[in-house]
Write an enzyme that holds these catalytic residues in place. Sequence first.
Site, short mmCIF file in Angstrom:
data_model
loop_
_atom_site.label_atom_id
_atom_site.label_comp_id
_atom_site.label_asym_id
_atom_site.label_seq_id
_atom_site.Cartn_x
_atom_site.Cartn_y
_atom_site.Cartn_z
N GLU A 1 -7.81 -10.87 37.00
CA GLU A 1 -6.40 -11.21 37.31
C GLU A 1 -6.35 -12.07 38.57
OE1 GLU A 1 -3.40 -8.09 37.25
OE2 GLU A 1 -4.76 -6.80 36.14
N GLY A 57 0.24 -5.25 45.64
CA GLY A 57 0.29 -6.67 45.95
C GLY A 57 -1.07 -7.34 46.03
N SER A 58 -2.07 -6.79 45.32
CA SER A 58 -3.39 -7.43 45.40
C SER A 58 -3.41 -8.77 44.69
CB SER A 58 -4.49 -6.50 44.85
OG SER A 58 -4.45 -6.44 43.44
N ASN A 59 -2.63 -8.92 43.62
CA ASN A 59 -2.55 -10.24 42.97
C ASN A 59 -1.90 -11.26 43.89
OD1 ASN A 59 -3.47 -10.58 40.05
ND2 ASN A 59 -2.54 -8.54 40.02
N LYS A 111 10.56 -4.28 37.78
CA LYS A 111 11.96 -4.40 37.37
C LYS A 111 12.14 -5.65 36.54
CE LYS A 111 13.21 -0.86 39.87
NZ LYS A 111 13.71 0.37 39.26
N ASP A 133 7.12 -8.51 29.33
CA ASP A 133 5.80 -8.98 28.87
C ASP A 133 5.91 -9.88 27.65
OD1 ASP A 133 4.68 -7.39 30.91
OD2 ASP A 133 4.58 -5.66 29.58
N HIS A 179 -0.07 -9.87 33.37
CA HIS A 179 -0.12 -8.59 32.68
C HIS A 179 -1.59 -8.25 32.44
CE1 HIS A 179 1.37 -5.36 30.15
NE2 HIS A 179 0.43 -5.67 29.28
N ASN A 206 4.46 -14.30 35.09
CA ASN A 206 4.07 -12.90 35.25
C ASN A 206 2.60 -12.77 34.90
OD1 ASN A 206 4.38 -10.04 35.57
ND2 ASN A 206 4.46 -9.82 33.34
C1 GAR Z 1 -1.60 -5.60 37.97
O1 GAR Z 1 -2.66 -5.04 37.26
C2 GAR Z 1 -0.65 -6.32 37.03
O2 GAR Z 1 -1.31 -6.95 35.96
C3 GAR Z 1 0.19 -5.17 36.54
O3 GAR Z 1 0.45 -4.43 37.70
C4 GAR Z 1 -0.70 -4.52 38.55
C5 GAR Z 1 -0.22 -4.86 39.95
O4 GAR Z 1 -1.29 -4.81 40.86
N1 GAR Z 1 1.42 -5.62 35.92
C6 GAR Z 1 1.91 -5.08 34.81
O5 GAR Z 1 1.41 -4.11 34.26
C7 GAR Z 1 3.16 -5.77 34.27
N2 GAR Z 1 3.53 -5.24 33.01
P1 GAR Z 1 -1.14 -5.46 42.30
O6 GAR Z 1 0.15 -4.92 42.91
O7 GAR Z 1 -2.35 -4.98 43.05
O8 GAR Z 1 -1.10 -6.95 42.14
#
Ligand code: GAR
Length: 204
Positions: A181, A14-16, A93, A152, A111, A109
Amino acid sequence: MAPLRLGFLASHNGSNMQAILDACKEGRLAAQPAVVISNNSESGALARARQEGIPACHLSGHTHPGRGALDQAICAALTAHQVEVVCLAGYMKRLGPQTLAAYRGRVLNIHPALLPKFGGEGFYGQAVHQAVLAAGEKESGPTVHLVDEEYDHGPVLAQARVPVLPGDNPETLAARVLAQEHRLYADTLQRIARGEITLAGLTR
Ligand code: GAR
């Protein structure tokens, strides 16, 4: 204008999501986090939400077995919290048809690669960066896009570019992309909140 009400779906750290919460708190983003949903009861995302006092829901195939039940529960939670824009933030999911229909054109989303390259089923986390390195790419970077029925896929709203450096491994590249990101997702949401990017499904 009233702050944009955001709903999050996240499976892991969940850092984003945290970067977006921080942007809201610091006044860089005119939005209000309304609810956080995770399929993973142990996720960092749910812990962060509770820490921040944001409604947090564990909704998964375990809590809601049966065809359509999870989709219905996710859609109900988003609408109950009056979510306007849904942010997928490391959500592993696929969204169900009811949620996609209710929020069509309003689900984003992020990516960790320059879509349409290195996306689709199986392209998550380190696997993405490994593929970028194996292909000998000179640059990479995150993509924020609208979500449709495919992984995606859907129109790109924003991208940022970082160099792939000699000696990079998946971890070093991932860290460089992740820093972008965090900036890109909040900036893109602020452009939506300010009306610089219009979402077809969003009436404000
Ligand atoms: C992030 O790097 C995001 O871009 C990726 O999962 C990570 C989640 O990090 N998403 C995908 O690869 C989607 N296809 P986070 O939980 O620290 O935000």
